[in-house]
Design a protein around this motif. Structure first.
Motif, PDB file in Angstrom:
ATOM      1  N   UNK A 148       2.530  -2.455  -8.250  1.00 22.78           N
ATOM      2  CA  UNK A 148       1.295  -2.777  -7.547  1.00 22.78           C
ATOM      3  C   UNK A 148       0.848  -1.561  -6.739  1.00 22.78           C
ATOM      4  N   UNK A 149      -0.439  -1.479  -6.393  1.00 25.01           N
ATOM      5  CA  UNK A 149      -0.916  -0.351  -5.591  1.00 25.01           C
ATOM      6  C   UNK A 149      -0.215  -0.324  -4.235  1.00 25.01           C
ATOM      7  N   UNK A 150      -0.101   0.858  -3.668  1.00 32.13           N
ATOM      8  CA  UNK A 150       0.453   0.983  -2.314  1.00 32.13           C
ATOM      9  C   UNK A 150      -0.596   0.484  -1.321  1.00 32.13           C
ATOM     10  N   UNK A 151      -0.200   0.351  -0.055  1.00 34.21           N
ATOM     11  CA  UNK A 151      -1.142  -0.070   0.997  1.00 34.21           C
ATOM     12  C   UNK A 151      -2.314   0.895   1.059  1.00 34.21           C
ATOM     13  N   UNK A 152      -2.013   2.197   0.985  1.00 34.39           N
ATOM     14  CA  UNK A 152      -3.062   3.217   1.064  1.00 34.39           C
ATOM     15  C   UNK A 152      -4.013   3.109  -0.130  1.00 34.39           C
ATOM     16  N   UNK A 153      -3.462   2.905  -1.322  1.00 34.72           N
ATOM     17  CA  UNK A 153      -4.295   2.797  -2.522  1.00 34.72           C
ATOM     18  C   UNK A 153      -5.151   1.533  -2.481  1.00 34.72           C
ATOM     19  N   UNK A 154      -4.547   0.430  -2.057  1.00 39.92           N
ATOM     20  CA  UNK A 154      -5.291  -0.829  -1.957  1.00 39.92           C
ATOM     21  C   UNK A 154      -6.405  -0.717  -0.922  1.00 39.92           C
TER      22      UNK A 154
END
Length: 297
Positions: A114-120
């Motif tokens: 899943x995307x990281x917090x930063x990517x999300x």
């Protein structure tokens, strides 16, 4: 029908909107098919629920398995939903928490993460801090708190602070049902504390000692400022200050006097610390009042 993990990224409609939506399907039929990906419900939870309640066979559309389901859900929903920052933060938090392999397998056969917090955060146009607050709400908040943020009734920053302040989910639900103001009031002035976290109550004598300590420090600082003001050397550029030097010293001295009369000096001799009209119900008197009461004796 089994739901794909990405199906719940976006929130369900609130009750009022859902009832209107269901009434429209009853009158006009299902306008848009429910999207299915590899046998799993990907988009259309409200449509499926309405069709089931109305006894209508839902129309479905099978999405090609080569399409990334998460990217599809995001692109299909973001443009048609008017979400505020808090709501987008909740979507990003769910996105960053999807299980490994929720989207698809890579060409090499390995599962994608899943995307990281930063990517999300970047995908949903919010800050990482907003996403972390949303994750806190999802992890520690009751279903009612999560629902309130998802439906735009409660800001995610307020909700995150609230679930930290009030860990009891039953109490969270009770307060959220009372409204946003009740939640904010609880954060500012909690209705109750766990026994071990209760702030200690000061007696009047202890409060007097605390006040005396704090005010004495202020007085010390003011006296130091007066000393510095008096010691300013006569040098170029200081003419304006030097012209007002005596006035500044007088103002500092006046401030010192004002602070000094508020410093507790002793227990009130009239009420013995219990509080009376003479001491303003404080239980203590300053040095001026103490002297006056001594003279009255």
């Amino acid at each position: 029908m089994k739901e794909h993990p990405a199906a719940s990224i976006f929130p369900m409609m609130d009750e009022e909107a859902y009832e209107l939506f269901k009434a429209d399907i009853k009158e006009n039929g299902q306008r848009e098919p429910i999207t299915v990906w590899q046998g799993q419900l990907l988009d259309g939870r409200n449509r499926l629920k309405a069709c089931e309640e109305l006894g209508i066979k839902p129309a479905t559309f099978e999405l090609d398995k080569s399409i990334d389901p998460i990217s599809w859900v995001l692109s299909h929903n973001l443009h048609r939903r008017h979400l505020d920052t808090s709501q987008r933060g909740m979507v990003a938090a769910k996105l960053a928490s999807l299980p490994v392999g929720s989207n698809q397998h890579s060409k090499e056969g390995t599962q994608k993460c899943a995307p990281s917090v930063e990517q999300a955060a970047e995908l949903l146009n919010v800050s990482p801090r907003t996403v972390n607050n949303a994750k806190k709400v999802i992890d520690k908040g009751s279903a009612e708190v999560v629902k309130a943020v998802e439906q735009g009734a409660l800001k995610v920053t307020t909700a995150a602070e609230f679930v930290e302040e009030e860990p009891d989910k039953r109490e969270q639900t009770k307060l959220v049902k009372k409204g946003v103001e009740a939640v904010k009031a609880h954060i500012t002035e909690p209705e109750h504390f766990p026994e071990q976290n209760k702030p200690p109550k000061m007696t009047k004598a202890e409060q007097a000692v605390f006040n005396a300590t704090m005010l004495s420090e202020i007085l010390k600082t003011l006296r130091h400022a007066k000393k510095l003001a008096k010691a300013v050397p006569e040098q170029p550029g200081m003419e304006i200050f030097l012209a007002r030097q005596q006035s500044i010293e007088r103002e500092i001295l006046s401030a010192c006097d004002a602070v000094q009369v508020t410093i507790p000096h002793s227990v009130c001799p009239r009420c013995k610390g219990k509080g009376c009209a003479q001491c303003g119900n404080h239980g203590w008197v300053n040095h001026v009042l103490a002297r006056e009461l001594e003279n009255v004796k």
